[in-house]
Every structure is written in C-alpha cells, then in structure tokens.
Motif scaffolding. Structure first.
Motif, PDB file in Angstrom:
ATOM      1  N   PRO A  19       0.819  -1.221   0.000  1.00  0.00           N
ATOM      2  CA  PRO A  19       0.000   0.000   0.000  1.00  0.00           C
ATOM      3  C   PRO A  19       0.854   1.273   0.000  1.00  0.00           C
ATOM      4  O   PRO A  19       1.951   1.294   0.569  1.00  0.00           O
ATOM      5  CB  PRO A  19      -0.804  -0.103   1.296  1.00  0.00           C
ATOM      6  N   VAL A  20       0.361   2.309  -0.639  1.00  0.00           N
ATOM      7  CA  VAL A  20       1.010   3.624  -0.604  1.00  0.00           C
ATOM      8  C   VAL A  20       0.978   4.118   0.841  1.00  0.00           C
ATOM      9  O   VAL A  20      -0.042   4.025   1.521  1.00  0.00           O
ATOM     10  CB  VAL A  20       0.288   4.618  -1.539  1.00  0.00           C
ATOM     11  N   GLY A  21       2.116   4.620   1.304  1.00  0.00           N
ATOM     12  CA  GLY A  21       2.214   5.103   2.683  1.00  0.00           C
ATOM     13  C   GLY A  21       2.407   3.985   3.690  1.00  0.00           C
ATOM     14  O   GLY A  21       2.333   4.192   4.891  1.00  0.00           O
ATOM     15  N   GLY A  22       2.701   2.789   3.210  1.00  0.00           N
ATOM     16  CA  GLY A  22       2.887   1.634   4.090  1.00  0.00           C
ATOM     17  C   GLY A  22       3.859   0.647   3.473  1.00  0.00           C
ATOM     18  O   GLY A  22       4.783   1.023   2.760  1.00  0.00           O
ATOM     19  N   GLY A  23       3.620  -0.612   3.740  1.00  0.00           N
ATOM     20  CA  GLY A  23       4.515  -1.642   3.240  1.00  0.00           C
ATOM     21  C   GLY A  23       3.942  -3.015   3.474  1.00  0.00           C
ATOM     22  O   GLY A  23       2.839  -3.158   4.011  1.00  0.00           O
ATOM     23  N   ALA A  24       4.692  -4.016   3.059  1.00  0.00           N
ATOM     24  CA  ALA A  24       4.260  -5.404   3.224  1.00  0.00           C
ATOM     25  C   ALA A  24       5.467  -6.283   3.525  1.00  0.00           C
ATOM     26  O   ALA A  24       6.578  -6.025   3.062  1.00  0.00           O
ATOM     27  CB  ALA A  24       3.561  -5.890   1.955  1.00  0.00           C
ATOM     28  N   LEU A  25       5.199  -7.306   4.319  1.00  0.00           N
ATOM     29  CA  LEU A  25       6.220  -8.314   4.629  1.00  0.00           C
ATOM     30  C   LEU A  25       6.125  -9.450   3.637  1.00  0.00           C
ATOM     31  O   LEU A  25       5.033  -9.877   3.271  1.00  0.00           O
ATOM     32  CB  LEU A  25       6.001  -8.850   6.040  1.00  0.00           C
ATOM     33  N   PHE A  26       7.289  -9.969   3.250  1.00  0.00           N
ATOM     34  CA  PHE A  26       7.376 -11.126   2.366  1.00  0.00           C
ATOM     35  C   PHE A  26       8.305 -12.137   3.035  1.00  0.00           C
ATOM     36  O   PHE A  26       9.501 -12.196   2.740  1.00  0.00           O
ATOM     37  CB  PHE A  26       7.882 -10.698   0.984  1.00  0.00           C
ATOM     38  N   PRO A  27       7.759 -12.929   3.970  1.00  0.00           N
ATOM     39  CA  PRO A  27       8.582 -13.839   4.777  1.00  0.00           C
ATOM     40  C   PRO A  27       9.384 -14.854   3.965  1.00  0.00           C
ATOM     41  O   PRO A  27      10.483 -15.224   4.358  1.00  0.00           O
ATOM     42  CB  PRO A  27       7.573 -14.551   5.682  1.00  0.00           C
ATOM     43  N   ALA A  28       8.858 -15.307   2.829  1.00  0.00           N
ATOM     44  CA  ALA A  28       9.559 -16.320   2.035  1.00  0.00           C
ATOM     45  C   ALA A  28      10.921 -15.822   1.556  1.00  0.00           C
ATOM     46  O   ALA A  28      11.845 -16.611   1.375  1.00  0.00           O
ATOM     47  CB  ALA A  28       8.706 -16.744   0.845  1.00  0.00           C
TER      48      ALA A  28
END
Length: 155
Positions: free
Chosen positions: A71-80
């Motif tokens: 998302p704009v203004g945020g982020g995401a985790l990609f554990p793999a």
C-alpha cells in the motif's frame, strides 16, 4: 635421578600438557569464517547482529511480490524472501531485509507509518530504514528492488 630432577620433569610435563590443552580450547572457540571476530569482521556493537555479506545486493531478479500488495504510505512483509517492501509515496518502492538490527528478531509489521519489530519495540523509517524508535541504533539492511510490470523484484 634425584628428587629435584623428578619434580622438574613432572612440572615440565604438566606445563606442556596444560599448554596443549589451552591451545585446543582456544582453537575450538575460534571461527572458521573470514571475519574472524564473529561480527562480520567489523568493530560493530556486539549486542547487534552481524549483517551477512551480500545482503545489499540480493539475489538479482527474484520476484518478491506484487505491486498491489504494497500500500502507498505503508509496506508489506514477504517472509519467504525475508524482505519488507515499502511504498512511502506512490510509485516509490524500497526494500529491506526483514530482520531487526537490534538483536536479529524478524520484523513483525508495517503500520502506523513505520516498519516495526515486536521483540523490543524498534521502529524504522519507511523510506530509509533508519531507526525512529530504539533500542535499534542501525538502519535495516537495504536491498534494492525494482518494478517489472506488476511485480516487485530484487535488482
């Protein structure tokens, strides 16, 4: 052989055995990595984990995730892939190793405008990975990412 010679020989034997034992113990405590100090070969703070060589370049071309996942203004985790990708402003993506620089805990979330470690409360900037709230004092390890179509890939 008189008593004085026997005592000297025993002392010499025990000193030799002790020296061999000490060398063996010290060798067992050593490291077989080229850094030698166990901290990546630097004078880093011993309470902070060493960074692994090559962490700033990544695997080159490996797909991390979809643009729509961040998302704009945020982020995401990609554990793999042990990555966190942020999008502080529309179209501007930043990648970081998803491991806190304080004591190596995994990054737990991206919310409230920061990248967050739940172990000890460290918070990091979305755009630079710099610590915004301690106890971490070093930024997250940056990993260059690019956008190819609708995918985010390691550069």
């Amino acid at each position: 052989m008189n008593t004085e010679e026997t005592v000297t020989s025993r002392r010499a034997l025990l000193a030799g055995v002790g020296a061999v034992g000490a060398v063996t113990v010290l060798a067992a405590c050593g490291s077989d990595d080229s850094g030698g100090s166990g901290t990546g070969g630097t004078n880093a703070d011993p309470t902070e984990p060493a960074e692994e060589p090559g962490d700033d370049t990544g695997g080159g071309g490996e797909v991390i995730g979809k643009v729509g996942d961040v998302p704009v203004g945020g982020g995401a985790l990609f554990p793999a892939t042990e990555m966190v990708v942020t999008q502080p402003t529309e179209g501007q993506f930043h990648g970081f190793r998803a491991v806190c620089t304080h004591q190596g805990c995994p990054i737990a979330s991206v919310d409230g405008g920061t990248i967050n470690c739940s172990c000890h409360g460290s918070k990091f900037s979305l755009d630079s990975g710099e610590p915004r709230n301690g106890p971490a004092t070093r930024p997250l390890t940056s990993r260059e990412v690019t956008v190819k179509g609708d995918e985010i890939v390691l550069a």
